[in-house]
Design a protein around this motif. Sequence first.
Motif, mmCIF file in Angstrom:
data_model
loop_
_atom_site.group_PDB
_atom_site.id
_atom_site.type_symbol
_atom_site.label_atom_id
_atom_site.label_comp_id
_atom_site.label_asym_id
_atom_site.label_seq_id
_atom_site.Cartn_x
_atom_site.Cartn_y
_atom_site.Cartn_z
ATOM 1 N N GLY A 46 0.981 -1.150 -0.077
ATOM 2 C CA GLY A 46 0.120 0.106 0.088
ATOM 3 C C GLY A 46 0.971 1.454 -0.065
ATOM 4 O O GLY A 46 0.274 2.460 0.333
ATOM 5 N N GLN A 47 2.152 1.097 -0.125
ATOM 6 C CA GLN A 47 3.043 2.330 -0.631
ATOM 7 C C GLN A 47 2.441 3.444 -1.435
ATOM 8 O O GLN A 47 1.867 2.949 -2.510
ATOM 9 C CB GLN A 47 4.596 1.788 -0.785
ATOM 10 N N ARG A 48 2.754 4.658 -0.851
ATOM 11 C CA ARG A 48 2.213 5.720 -1.928
ATOM 12 C C ARG A 48 2.859 5.889 -3.288
ATOM 13 O O ARG A 48 2.576 6.264 -4.220
ATOM 14 C CB ARG A 48 2.335 7.111 -1.061
ATOM 15 N N HIS A 49 4.107 5.236 -3.384
ATOM 16 C CA HIS A 49 5.023 5.012 -4.329
ATOM 17 C C HIS A 49 4.971 3.650 -4.996
ATOM 18 O O HIS A 49 5.887 3.301 -5.466
ATOM 19 C CB HIS A 49 6.271 5.531 -4.155
ATOM 20 N N ARG A 50 3.605 3.447 -5.164
ATOM 21 C CA ARG A 50 3.462 1.904 -5.832
ATOM 22 C C ARG A 50 3.978 1.775 -7.060
ATOM 23 O O ARG A 50 4.448 0.748 -7.685
ATOM 24 C CB ARG A 50 2.234 1.641 -5.681
ATOM 25 N N VAL A 51 4.323 2.960 -7.861
ATOM 26 C CA VAL A 51 4.932 2.977 -9.138
ATOM 27 C C VAL A 51 6.164 2.281 -9.264
ATOM 28 O O VAL A 51 6.611 1.701 -10.287
ATOM 29 C CB VAL A 51 5.133 4.384 -9.855
ATOM 30 N N GLU A 52 6.841 2.125 -7.875
ATOM 31 C CA GLU A 52 8.333 1.348 -7.967
ATOM 32 C C GLU A 52 8.039 -0.050 -8.541
ATOM 33 O O GLU A 52 8.879 -0.540 -9.020
ATOM 34 C CB GLU A 52 8.738 1.485 -6.595
ATOM 35 N N LEU A 53 6.898 -0.531 -8.288
ATOM 36 C CA LEU A 53 6.532 -1.917 -8.614
ATOM 37 C C LEU A 53 6.700 -2.229 -10.270
ATOM 38 O O LEU A 53 7.266 -3.150 -10.743
ATOM 39 C CB LEU A 53 5.288 -2.624 -8.008
ATOM 40 N N ASP A 54 6.247 -1.405 -10.912
ATOM 41 C CA ASP A 54 6.379 -1.304 -12.389
ATOM 42 C C ASP A 54 8.003 -1.213 -12.648
ATOM 43 O O ASP A 54 8.403 -1.938 -13.924
ATOM 44 C CB ASP A 54 5.688 -0.026 -13.169
ATOM 45 N N HIS A 55 8.834 -0.774 -12.129
ATOM 46 C CA HIS A 55 10.033 -0.370 -12.338
ATOM 47 C C HIS A 55 11.039 -1.908 -11.848
ATOM 48 O O HIS A 55 11.600 -2.232 -12.635
ATOM 49 C CB HIS A 55 10.887 0.696 -11.634
ATOM 50 N N SER A 195 15.752 3.028 -15.512
ATOM 51 C CA SER A 195 14.513 2.034 -15.439
ATOM 52 C C SER A 195 14.396 1.846 -13.798
ATOM 53 O O SER A 195 13.725 1.156 -13.341
ATOM 54 C CB SER A 195 14.753 0.724 -15.845
ATOM 55 N N THR A 196 14.974 2.718 -12.925
ATOM 56 C CA THR A 196 14.976 2.466 -11.502
ATOM 57 C C THR A 196 14.290 3.644 -11.032
ATOM 58 O O THR A 196 14.052 4.646 -11.630
ATOM 59 C CB THR A 196 16.251 2.485 -10.714
ATOM 60 N N TRP A 197 13.720 3.538 -9.714
ATOM 61 C CA TRP A 197 12.705 4.390 -9.299
ATOM 62 C C TRP A 197 12.927 4.632 -7.552
ATOM 63 O O TRP A 197 13.498 3.778 -6.862
ATOM 64 C CB TRP A 197 11.069 3.985 -9.168
ATOM 65 N N SER A 198 13.157 5.874 -7.316
ATOM 66 C CA SER A 198 13.511 6.438 -5.961
ATOM 67 C C SER A 198 12.318 7.211 -5.208
ATOM 68 O O SER A 198 12.137 6.855 -3.877
ATOM 69 C CB SER A 198 14.832 7.170 -6.081
ATOM 70 N N CYS A 199 11.735 7.885 -5.946
ATOM 71 C CA CYS A 199 10.875 9.061 -5.269
ATOM 72 C C CYS A 199 9.798 8.404 -4.396
ATOM 73 O O CYS A 199 8.892 7.559 -4.746
ATOM 74 C CB CYS A 199 10.334 9.947 -6.261
ATOM 75 N N TYR A 200 9.642 8.954 -3.163
ATOM 76 C CA TYR A 200 8.576 8.217 -2.228
ATOM 77 C C TYR A 200 7.377 9.031 -2.739
ATOM 78 O O TYR A 200 6.166 8.652 -1.971
ATOM 79 C CB TYR A 200 8.935 8.694 -0.757
ATOM 80 N N ARG A 201 7.014 10.201 -3.367
ATOM 81 C CA ARG A 201 5.787 10.607 -3.677
ATOM 82 C C ARG A 201 4.805 9.783 -4.671
ATOM 83 O O ARG A 201 3.846 10.086 -4.545
ATOM 84 C CB ARG A 201 6.192 12.086 -3.978
ATOM 85 N N GLY A 208 11.860 15.149 -7.388
ATOM 86 C CA GLY A 208 12.975 16.113 -7.337
ATOM 87 C C GLY A 208 13.359 16.850 -6.064
ATOM 88 O O GLY A 208 14.403 17.468 -5.970
ATOM 89 N N THR A 209 12.611 16.661 -4.927
ATOM 90 C CA THR A 209 12.642 17.479 -3.667
ATOM 91 C C THR A 209 12.317 16.701 -2.371
ATOM 92 O O THR A 209 13.174 16.978 -1.491
ATOM 93 C CB THR A 209 11.690 18.653 -3.856
ATOM 94 N N CYS A 210 12.042 15.534 -2.459
ATOM 95 C CA CYS A 210 12.006 14.811 -1.390
ATOM 96 C C CYS A 210 13.401 14.240 -1.084
ATOM 97 O O CYS A 210 14.317 14.323 -1.851
ATOM 98 C CB CYS A 210 10.856 13.445 -1.557
ATOM 99 N N GLY A 211 13.449 13.602 0.095
ATOM 100 C CA GLY A 211 14.592 13.085 0.574
ATOM 101 C C GLY A 211 15.342 11.928 -0.126
ATOM 102 O O GLY A 211 16.481 12.151 -0.669
#
Length: 234
Positions: A46-55, A195-201, A208-211
């Motif tokens: 249920g992470q808000r950055h679920r887009v990471e799963l596509d990556h 192809s990688t993802w880091s952003c928590y938003r 570009g601004t989150c930790g």
Amino acid sequence: MSIDHSAHRHPQHAVVIASGGLDSTVLAYWLAARHSRLTLVSFDYGQRHRVELDHAAEIARLLDSPHRVIDLTSLGALLTGSALTDASVAVPDGHYTDESMAATVVPNRNAVMLDIAVAIAIAVRADAVAFGAHGGDHTIYPDCRPSFVERFARSVQAANEGLLAPGFQVLAPFLTLTKTDIVRLGQALAVPFASTWSCYRGHQMHCGTCGTCTERQEAFRDNDIADPTVYRAA
């Protein structure tokens, strides 16, 4: 940058906890370069950055490795108070501090994921599970510290006596590395950083601004490596 190769052997088959981020992706490529067969396992909690799963799925495709996504959304719904799982908690911006990083803690997350990965490893007869914890995680995330890895590995042996593949290992080879070190290693391994993802938003573009975005940008800049990431706040 130094990885203590004497602390582990290269596994024949590793179950890798794959978030789609820099750390787990470089880890997967590092293991593949050592001729380990890989099974990538990701978690939807249920992470808000679920887009990471596509990556993560794209990395698995590029590595020609099986990829499994474990549904933990019912658990994630109970883990309130974290910016990653609770929409009422803001994702912190800027450089991480102890206080701001604390907002991103998901209780017992790595321990839960590793327990599931071990169960999968037993089922597929893999001789290792691996995750990409690194030195920058130690202060705030207790389940990224060397002491946790050591004790978890002991508990795995006790909980699964007679079930584990010979020489079974819990691998966290980046524990002494920084994010800058990991990006440098990834460059040497030709990791597809784009192809990688880091952003928590969790938007369709890195904020570009989150930790995590800040840390990502600095790791490329400190290595004088071109950052292929597109940021909203460019």
